[in-house]
Motif scaffolding. Structure first.
Motif, short mmCIF file in Angstrom:
data_model
loop_
_atom_site.label_atom_id
_atom_site.label_comp_id
_atom_site.label_asym_id
_atom_site.label_seq_id
_atom_site.Cartn_x
_atom_site.Cartn_y
_atom_site.Cartn_z
N ILE A 268 0.84 -1.20 0.00
CA ILE A 268 0.00 0.00 0.00
C ILE A 268 0.87 1.25 0.00
O ILE A 268 1.83 1.37 0.77
N ASP A 269 0.54 2.20 -0.88
CA ASP A 269 1.23 3.49 -0.95
C ASP A 269 0.36 4.57 -0.32
O ASP A 269 -0.87 4.44 -0.26
N PRO A 270 0.96 5.68 0.11
CA PRO A 270 0.15 6.84 0.52
C PRO A 270 -0.66 7.34 -0.68
O PRO A 270 -0.10 7.57 -1.76
N LEU A 271 -1.95 7.51 -0.49
CA LEU A 271 -2.87 7.84 -1.58
C LEU A 271 -3.61 9.13 -1.27
O LEU A 271 -3.64 9.62 -0.14
N VAL A 272 -4.23 9.67 -2.31
CA VAL A 272 -5.03 10.88 -2.17
C VAL A 272 -6.22 10.77 -3.12
O VAL A 272 -6.11 10.19 -4.21
N ALA A 273 -7.38 11.28 -2.66
CA ALA A 273 -8.55 11.39 -3.53
C ALA A 273 -8.66 12.83 -3.98
O ALA A 273 -8.80 13.75 -3.17
N ALA A 274 -8.57 13.05 -5.28
CA ALA A 274 -8.58 14.40 -5.83
C ALA A 274 -10.01 14.92 -5.92
O ALA A 274 -10.98 14.15 -5.88
N PRO A 275 -10.19 16.22 -6.05
CA PRO A 275 -11.54 16.79 -6.19
C PRO A 275 -12.24 16.20 -7.41
O PRO A 275 -11.60 15.99 -8.45
N SER A 276 -13.55 15.91 -7.30
CA SER A 276 -14.41 16.11 -6.15
C SER A 276 -15.24 14.86 -5.88
O SER A 276 -16.44 14.91 -5.73
N MET A 277 -14.56 13.71 -5.80
CA MET A 277 -15.20 12.44 -5.48
C MET A 277 -14.21 11.57 -4.70
O MET A 277 -13.02 11.56 -5.00
N PRO A 278 -14.71 10.81 -3.73
CA PRO A 278 -13.81 9.97 -2.94
C PRO A 278 -13.14 8.85 -3.74
O PRO A 278 -12.19 8.24 -3.25
#
Length: 642
Positions: A268-278
């Motif tokens: 697992i890598d550090p992740l991010v959800a970009a705008p504008s949906m999870p």
């Protein structure tokens, strides 16, 4: 496989089901052990409970939490809290005062038990799966019915095994695990499912980490998420001073699942959800370098002691970037007290973080609204457009670890590319706390109904036929935030359906409410996953107030569809999705023989349009048909109980 082998989900359902058959795809009625309410959706629940004429709740505990409107933006919020405090205690419930904490955090600290069924008037009630309980978010009317010992009707879910192996590496967190599932799937991937977490990797996760993952299974559209109740669970109950509540619960070794998803935690890598949906998820490295104006860590997803301590561990001895505002929003008073006792708050303050009151507030646009043309990085659960309180916002979701590292850098960073030390968090042996600020039942209390408390509209039987215009057409993934905004101005009116109605779909079309009221009937046309997100029943109730007859969509989110039925608004689905494009705002429609079709069990009806007709499906259970014929569940149950 043994024919008697069951999943943990099936084990709980069998223990609570009023029927013998748990066939996939069928609808069953289950008994509810515990009920959870909050202060923006709870008033309607208690109004509905009072309308049934019942004096005392029949299940328990029933706990009402003042957690969304904690900042007291206007006098209406305090007025609503006064009603909730008095009505809950008068009728045998508990009341958690404003500032004590977010419902899902406080409830798991003080009330939840493994193997229990919990129904909550908040979509993130799935959090309880971290303790081996089956938490389900539902519309308020369904919750009110559970409070009078009416069963909850649930579609037997497909149980999906998420097999965890390995162990999370440095800087990877439980939040990244659920973001990884959203990256692989979508906000629609879990519709009709319960995600059950199994495998050797489960044992490497603490109960707070499990709760973070279970919490956000609702973002997958799932009915719930469930972890086993094991030795880690027992240890956590001991920390909370509630070891007697523990019971082991797990799937049988050879249980069969509808699907199996394998996740190697070590990858697992550090992740991010970009705008504008999870589900707009990617490695944080793909967004590295974006300036961050605001960092927020908290909510029911990431506001536990474990999350707060993660932030303080990362920023100890560091300084928040000068152009970045950084705030932690603890999920409970107990969490922030524990952080203070371990020295974590000192590290936060010295680094430049602010510590807010324990509340849901910023997650729903109640405080800490970002500036225009800014980036807000949040360890929260949703980044729907406008949810932050700023219409044209730019909100990224991430873990507390990524949030902390980015606050120091002033920009989105992959923390593995910094010189910061990875967080190292141990849970305190003693995580107990006082119960003085959660008030118990008191039948001598008089209910105080203030000016903020409106009236549940009278429900009338389903008519024979409906005719009216297409009031509005909307696209895919329309959220309940679109249908009924969660702004400070509107949420203070949620307990007054008549006053609230004018804001219906205002974020999509400010003229919708006036147009619908003037038409005195009509339909909404929508795409896929209509009504995703919050469990707020206002998004359905206000349609009934405005006289909307039906919603025709390609598909519905689970809770919102149930809410439509509960308030007598007919949910219809296109038999051929392409037919959606043939309908435009203002088109006149007619559905003849609707009552007969609902009552006879017909699977479809014909919609007459200006250019011909189209077929729409009536995918309804027998119980839902009875509710619609009565005009809504409140009327249906009241008549049956007379």
């Amino acid at each position: 496989m043994s024919p008697d082998a069951v999943t943990a989900t099936e084990r709980i359902l069998r223990e609570h089901c009023r029927e013998d058959d748990l066939a996939p795809g069928s609808t069953v009625e289950i008994d509810v052990d515990q009920v959870l309410l909050q202060d923006v959706l709870g008033p309607l629940v208690w109004m509905e409970f009072e309308a049934l004429g019942v004096d005392e709740v029949a299940t328990g505990p029933v706990v009402t939490y003042a957690d969304h409107q904690v900042y007291g933006i206007n006098e209406a919020d305090a007025d609503t809290h006064r009603y909730l405090r008095t009505v809950a205690r008068r009728h045998g419930g508990h009341f958690s005062k404003a500032g004590v904490g977010i419902c899902h955090q406080v409830h798991r600290e003080r009330f939840i038990e493994p193997g229990a069924t919990l129904l909550g008037s908040d979509s993130h009630s799935t959090t309880m799966g971290g303790f081996g309980a089956l938490g389900i978010g539902a519309g308020g009317l369904d919750v009110a019915m559970a409070m009078v010992d009416e069963p909850y009707a649930v579609d037997v879910p497909d149980v999906v095994a998420v097999e965890l192996t390995g162990e999370l590496p440095a800087w990877a967190t439980a939040k990244d695990v659920i973001l990884e599932l959203l990256r692989r799937g979508s906000v629609k991937a879990g519709i009709g499912c319960v995600y059950e977490f199994v495998g050797p990797g489960v044992d490497t996760l603490s109960v707070p980490e499990r709760c973070t993952i279970a919490n956000m299974t609702t973002e997958l559209g799932a009915t719930s998420g469930l972890f086993p109740s094991d030795e880690r669970t027992r240890e956590h109950f001991a920390r909370l001073g509630r070891e007697e509540a523990f019971r082991p619960l797990a799937a049988d070794e050879d249980a069969e699942y509808a699907e199996r998803i394998r996740v190697d935690l070590s990858g697992i890598d550090p992740l991010v959800a970009a705008p504008s949906m999870p589900d707009s998820v990617a490695p944080v490295s793909e967004y590295a370098g974006i300036d961050v104006d605001q960092v927020l860590v908290g909510s029911c997803t990431n506001g536990s002691y474990h999350d707060l301590a993660t932030v303080s561990s990362v920023v100890e001895g560091e300084t928040v970037a000068p152009n970045t505002d950084a705030i932690v929003v603890p999920a409970s008073k107990r969490s922030v007290r524990l952080l203070a006792e371990t020295g974590g708050t000192t590290a936060l303050y010295e680094a430049g973080f602010s510590v807010s009151e324990s509340t849901c507030g910023p997650c729903i646009g109640q405080g800490h609204v970002p500036a225009p043309d800014s980036v807000s990085l949040r360890a929260f659960n949703r980044n729907f457009a406008g949810r932050s309180g700023l219409e044209d916002d730019s909100v990224y979701l991430c873990s507390p670890a990524v949030a902390a590292a980015s606050a120091v850098a002033g920009e989105l960073v992959d923390p593995r590319d910094t010189d910061l030390s990875a967080p190292n968090v141990d849970l305190p042996d003693d995580m107990t706390g006082s119960d003085t600020d959660v008030l118990g039942p008191d039948p001598t209390v008089e209910v105080d109904r203030g000016e903020t408390i409106g009236v549940i509209p009278e429900q009338t039987p389903l008519v024979d036929s409906i005719a009216g215009p297409v009031l509005i057409t909307v696209g895919d993934d329309v959220t309940t935030d679109h249908i009924m905004p969660a702004s400070a101005e509107v949420m203070s009116l949620w307990s007054d359906p008549q006053a609230c109605a004018k804001y219906t779909l205002a974020r999509v079309d400010p003229d919708f409410a006036a147009r619908a009221e003037a038409a005195d009937g009509g339909v909404i046309v929508a795409g896929e996953n209509y009504g995703q997100g919050s469990s707020r029943e206002n998004a359905a109730l206000e349609l009934a107030v405005l006289g909307v007859d039906a919603v025709i969509a390609e598909s519905f989110a689970r809770i919102h569809r149930a809410n439509l039925v509960n308030f007598g608004v007919v949910p219809l689905t296109f038999h051929a999705n392409a037919d959606r494009e043939t309908l435009a705002e203002g088109d006149d429609l007619r559905i003849s023989g609707l009552r007969e079709a609902v009552g006879s069990g017909a699977k479809s009806v014909s919609v007459r349009t200006e250019s011909g007709s189209i077929a729409v499906d009536l995918a309804l259970s027998d119980a839902e048909r009875d509710v619609l014929l009565a005009g809504g569940r409140l009327r249906h149950v009241a008549e049956r109980r007379d």
